[in-house]
Design an enzyme around this catalytic site. Structure first.
Site, PDB file in Angstrom:
ATOM      1  N   PHE A  37      79.134  87.558  58.253  1.00  0.00           N
ATOM      2  CA  PHE A  37      80.442  87.425  58.462  1.00  0.00           C
ATOM      3  C   PHE A  37      80.893  86.156  58.182  1.00  0.00           C
ATOM      4  CE2 PHE A  37      78.601  85.441  62.357  1.00  0.00           C
ATOM      5  CZ  PHE A  37      79.733  84.345  62.389  1.00  0.00           C
ATOM      6  N   LYS A  51      77.838  95.879  50.419  1.00  0.00           N
ATOM      7  CA  LYS A  51      78.170  95.982  51.810  1.00  0.00           C
ATOM      8  C   LYS A  51      78.616  94.899  52.681  1.00  0.00           C
ATOM      9  CE  LYS A  51      76.908  96.235  55.363  1.00  0.00           C
ATOM     10  NZ  LYS A  51      77.555  95.519  56.763  1.00  0.00           N
ATOM     11  N   GLU A  56      80.784  94.040  58.937  1.00  0.00           N
ATOM     12  CA  GLU A  56      81.770  95.002  59.419  1.00  0.00           C
ATOM     13  C   GLU A  56      82.596  93.912  60.286  1.00  0.00           C
ATOM     14  OE1 GLU A  56      78.756  94.679  60.090  1.00  0.00           O
ATOM     15  OE2 GLU A  56      78.288  94.569  62.137  1.00  0.00           O
ATOM     16  N   SER A  64      71.253  86.955  59.408  1.00  0.00           N
ATOM     17  CA  SER A  64      70.349  86.199  60.385  1.00  0.00           C
ATOM     18  C   SER A  64      68.690  86.635  59.908  1.00  0.00           C
ATOM     19  CB  SER A  64      70.631  86.911  61.592  1.00  0.00           C
ATOM     20  OG  SER A  64      70.417  88.085  61.863  1.00  0.00           O
ATOM     21  N   CYS A 119      75.107  78.412  57.559  1.00  0.00           N
ATOM     22  CA  CYS A 119      73.636  78.195  57.714  1.00  0.00           C
ATOM     23  C   CYS A 119      73.109  76.989  57.268  1.00  0.00           C
ATOM     24  CB  CYS A 119      72.922  79.286  56.784  1.00  0.00           C
ATOM     25  SG  CYS A 119      73.442  78.898  55.029  1.00  0.00           S
ATOM     26  N   GLU A 165      69.025  79.056  66.625  1.00  0.00           N
ATOM     27  CA  GLU A 165      70.313  78.866  65.997  1.00  0.00           C
ATOM     28  C   GLU A 165      71.350  79.207  66.734  1.00  0.00           C
ATOM     29  OE1 GLU A 165      71.052  81.862  62.676  1.00  0.00           O
ATOM     30  OE2 GLU A 165      72.008  80.155  61.518  1.00  0.00           O
TER      31      GLU A 165
END
Ligand code: NAD
Length: 440
Positions: A106, A130, A133, A183, A238, A332
């Protein structure tokens, strides 16, 4: 999903048969179209992800550098040839894999897809994206522009969904390879699922990046740079600074960082985090730090942005007095939270960095080249910064971490991408010349 893969499969023979110089031509047009629509695309990123307009535009522009690299591939993919014995030549040819897939997170709705599809498509593959979402719209706008740029139907495809769709893609016999960014637990699972079916996989995971500050660091440069690393994109990068290791008596620098972080205005130069769930998770870390007796130098809980009272804002947060190995130093957190650890020596700082299971980025702030070099040679991270808090390598250098920040071989951009998105054929040639009148 099956229909989308079928469309990509049907487009592959004609697309892969084009010479690479022809395959990259529509990318020149695509880049111009993205630039022309930059404000509108950035607004879409802001709307669905929450980044500030400047951050949203910067991510797209960074993605366009990969498009530029894709346009340069015809110059980089010239093959090798060698006379391996008398009259015998061997050469290599890099060939596309077929239908390939990209699964994205995301936090960069445009940039991370742009790390993948331009290079894969320029290499001759057809691509199924893909997206997360949580940010499904920006990639669709990019798809519209790919169409407008002139890519034939089926070359670039998007399928929306979550875990089920990812698994169906990985299990589809026509999908030859997949790149993933997200992740670490999901990166690991996706990698293992793919390789068990003999698919080519590269999956990038999460991170816990350490920034080391030594007493000779420039306080002004360090404070600005550390702040933007820890809070840019609301800490949802990240490559974000997450642990600040202060070596020796670095208090003046820590005070400068606190002052700089305090200047940030949520809602203006600090966007919201992605969801209520993410906000609650981050606030939970701050609550527990307080209960554990940490010094909360800046507290981002209870932020209210006028006119956006329902936004998922967390203000800049600076936690001090933390224990080694504690959850704030280990996990994280993925929010604008910087955890401070204090140590006496640079060796201790390096040992802490090296003990992290992740290995995306590590940075040092110093004015001493020898200190910087010592650090750079010893840290276990794929991307290192010297007075740079977000050491994202720019093209043609490739992007990729180490350890639990990446599963698979090579990096996702740069020259490594050519290796990932193609297979090599090695051909050996021997022509025996017969004596003929017309040869001499
Ligand atoms: P995520 O792992 O939750 O989701 C990533 C993608 O995987 C999404 O498309 C999602 O739909 C899909 N997915 C989620 N659960 C799945 C499952 N069980 N099986 C298969 N697919 C699944 O990640 P996120 O929250 O969207 O993104 C944030 C994470 O991404 C952070 O950990 C961040 O560090 C990482 N990240 C890493 C890099 C890098 O280059 N290393 C870059 C950006 C983000």
């Amino acid at each position: 999903m099956a229909e989308v893969v079928a469309a990509a499969d049907a487009a592959f023979p004609a697309w892969s048969a084009l010479p690479i110089k022809e395959r990259v031509q529509p990318f020149y047009r695509f880049k111009q179209l993205v630039e022309r629509h930059l404000t509108e695309l950035a607004a879409e990123v802001t709307r669905e992800n929450g980044k500030t307009p400047g951050e949203a535009a910067a991510g797209i522009q960074r993605g366009l550098e990969v498009v530029e690299f894709a346009c340069a591939l015809p110059n980089l993919m010239a093959s090798e040839i060698l006379e391996v014995s008398s009259g015998v030549d061997c050469f290599t040819r890099r060939l596309p894999l077929g239908v390939v897939a990209g699964i994205t997170p995301f936090n960069f709705p445009a940039m991370v897809p742009l790390w993948m599809f331009p290079l894969a498509i320029a290499c001759g593959n057809t691509f199924v994206l893909k997206p997360s979402e949580q940010v499904p719209f920006t990639p669709v706008r990019l798809g519209d522009l790919m169409q407008e740029a002139g890519f034939p139907p089926g070359v670039f495809n998007i399928v929306q969904g979550d875990r089920e769709t990812v698994e169906a893609l990985l299990d589809h016999p026509q999908v030859q390879a997949a790149a993933f960014v997200g992740s670490t637990p999901v990166a690991r699972a996706v990698y293992l699922r793919g390789i068990q079916q003999n698919k080519r996989m590269l999956t990038l995971g999460g991170a816990k990046n350490h920034l080391v500050v030594v007493p000779d660091a420039d306080p002004v440069v360090t404070a600005r740079n550390v702040t933007s690393s820890a809070t840019g994109c609301a800490g949802q990068r990240c490559m974000a600074a997450s642990v600040l290791i202060a070596v020796g008596s670095s208090d003046p620098i820590l005070n400068a960082i606190e002052a700089e972080m305090a200047l940030l205005r949520p809602g203006v130069d600090l966007g919201p985090v992605i969801s209520a769930r993410a906000r609650d998770r981050i606030v939970g870390y701050i609550d527990r730090a307080e209960q554990a007796g940490a010094r909360i130098r800046l507290d981002g809980r209870r932020v209210r942005v006028p006119g956006r009272e329902n936004g998922f804002y967390v203000g800049p947060t600076l936690l001090d007095g933390l224990e080694r190995g504690s959850e704030w130093v280990r996990d994280e957190i993925f929010g604008p939270v910087l955890s401070v650890l204090r140590v006496e020596t640079l060796e201790e700082a390096i040992a802490i960095e090296n003990s992290s299971p992740y290995g995306n980025a590590a940075s040092i702030y110093t004015t001493n080249g020898a200190v910087a070099r010592h650090f750079e040679a010893r840290v276990r991270a794929g991307m290192v910064g010297i007075n740079v808090g977000v050491p994202v390598p720019r093209e043609p250098f490739s992007f990729g971490g180490w350890n639990d920040s990446k599963f698979g071989v090579g990096d996702i951009t740069g020259r490594d991408a050519i290796t990932f998105w193609t297979k090599s054929r090695k051909t050996t040639l021997k022509w025996t010349a017969r004596q003929s009148n017309w040869m001499s």
